[in-house]
Write an enzyme that holds these catalytic residues in place. Structure first.
Site, mmCIF file in Angstrom:
data_model
loop_
_atom_site.group_PDB
_atom_site.id
_atom_site.type_symbol
_atom_site.label_atom_id
_atom_site.label_comp_id
_atom_site.label_asym_id
_atom_site.label_seq_id
_atom_site.Cartn_x
_atom_site.Cartn_y
_atom_site.Cartn_z
ATOM 1 N N ARG A 108 11.192 -7.033 4.227
ATOM 2 C CA ARG A 108 11.024 -5.514 3.902
ATOM 3 C C ARG A 108 12.216 -4.847 4.890
ATOM 4 O O ARG A 108 12.112 -5.183 6.058
ATOM 5 C CB ARG A 108 9.490 -5.295 4.475
ATOM 6 C CG ARG A 108 9.528 -3.480 4.260
ATOM 7 C CD ARG A 108 8.107 -3.232 4.008
ATOM 8 N NE ARG A 108 7.504 -3.027 5.494
ATOM 9 C CZ ARG A 108 6.111 -2.885 5.614
ATOM 10 N NH1 ARG A 108 5.493 -2.461 4.721
ATOM 11 N NH2 ARG A 108 5.578 -2.802 6.804
ATOM 12 N N LYS A 140 0.886 -1.199 0.038
ATOM 13 C CA LYS A 140 0.041 -0.147 -0.147
ATOM 14 C C LYS A 140 0.967 1.221 -0.119
ATOM 15 O O LYS A 140 0.629 2.015 -0.813
ATOM 16 C CB LYS A 140 -0.915 0.046 1.280
ATOM 17 C CG LYS A 140 -1.890 -0.945 1.232
ATOM 18 C CD LYS A 140 -2.691 -0.533 2.374
ATOM 19 C CE LYS A 140 -2.277 -0.514 3.958
ATOM 20 N NZ LYS A 140 -1.797 -1.669 4.432
#
Ligand code: AMP
Length: 248
Positions: free
Chosen positions: A157, A39
């Site tokens: 990440r 997102k």
């Protein structure tokens, strides 16, 4: 950055001012999707293309972590504990935080709300805030993907300490290990991107946030996008849907 003023106001709750030129058609968008689905990356792309400001409630909580403990309100202190465990911060705390920053929603640049709302109660509060501001949501972008894929994305990440940009150790490795390509800052693994916190966050998402898709479907605002492929590919799908729905 064009909307740095608004971003800072959002993060630190200061006055929301910026005299830079504003888009002719400010977009008012909510982004939904499990943590790690991408997102934030899509919000960056959308922000570059349409000028709307990415407003992330998670970023506000992370910024507050650098505030000395004694200056934090009791609600903020509680929020820090919840965040560290990968749990949701209470609705009241998050809603108050957004209300205090409502000028950022009406800045004239438009917004990309990332990580808020996360519960139906928060969605109802947002609706009231926007009615007060006389702003209508344009769309709710709902990114979906297999849970296993999301876990892979999240655990690899890395986030930049300086510019908050992200890299991925497998899918988007930095040129130099541990160093942000964009600004040279140090890359680190967020506390809530550690495996135990990831599991809690995904379960919480399923229980609390997934029902928001139904809520916004009923409001006629939901646009669902499968978030597989590269960030560019996902952005092309997003753009195509926005074009179809909003004529952009
Ligand atoms: P995010 O960066 O959006 O994944 O948010 C990081 C963490 O901040 C979450 O795991 C929650 O602890 C907290 N948080 C952010 N936004 C919200 C929200 N709208 N409601 C409750 N908790 C939130």
């Amino acid at each position: 950055m064009a909307n740095e003023g608004v971003m800072n106001a959002w993060l630190y709750g200061t006055d929301c001012k910026s005299d830079l030129s504003k888009p002719a058609r400010p977009l008012h968008i909510v982004l939904l999707g499990a943590p790690g689905i991408g997102k934030g990356t899509q919000a960056e792309y959308l922000s570059k293309k349409y000028g709307a400001v990415q407003l992330s409630t998670g970023d506000v909580f992370r910024a507050a972590k650098n505030t000395p403990e004694e200056s934090l309100s009791p609600a903020m202190r509680e929020a820090m504990v919840a965040m560290k465990a990968g749990k949701l911060v209470s609705d009241d705390t998050v809603i108050n935080l957004v209300r205090e920053r409502k000028n950022c929603l009406s800045s004239g640049y438009g917004f990309l709300l990332d990580g808020f709302p996360r519960t139906v109660h928060q969605a109802e509060a947002l609706k009231e805030i926007l009615v007060d501001l006389n702003i209508k949501l344009d769309a709710v972008l709902n990114y979906v993907l297999d849970t296993e894929e999301v876990v892979k994305r999240l655990s690899g990440r890395r986030t930049c300490k300086q510019c908050k940009g992200t890299a991925h150790i497998i899918f988007n490795p930095p040129k130099v290990e541990g160093v942000c390509d964009k600004c040279g800052g140090e890359l680190f693994q967020r506390e809530d991107d550690q495996p135990d916190a990831i599991r809690v966050r995904l379960k919480t998402y399923e229980e609390s946030t997934a029902p928001l898709a139904d809520y916004y479907e009923k409001e006629g605002l939901l646009l669902t996008i499968t978030a597989d492929g590269t960030p560019d590919e996902v952005f092309h799908k997003t753009e195509a849907l926005l074009k179809q729905r909003l004529g952009l």
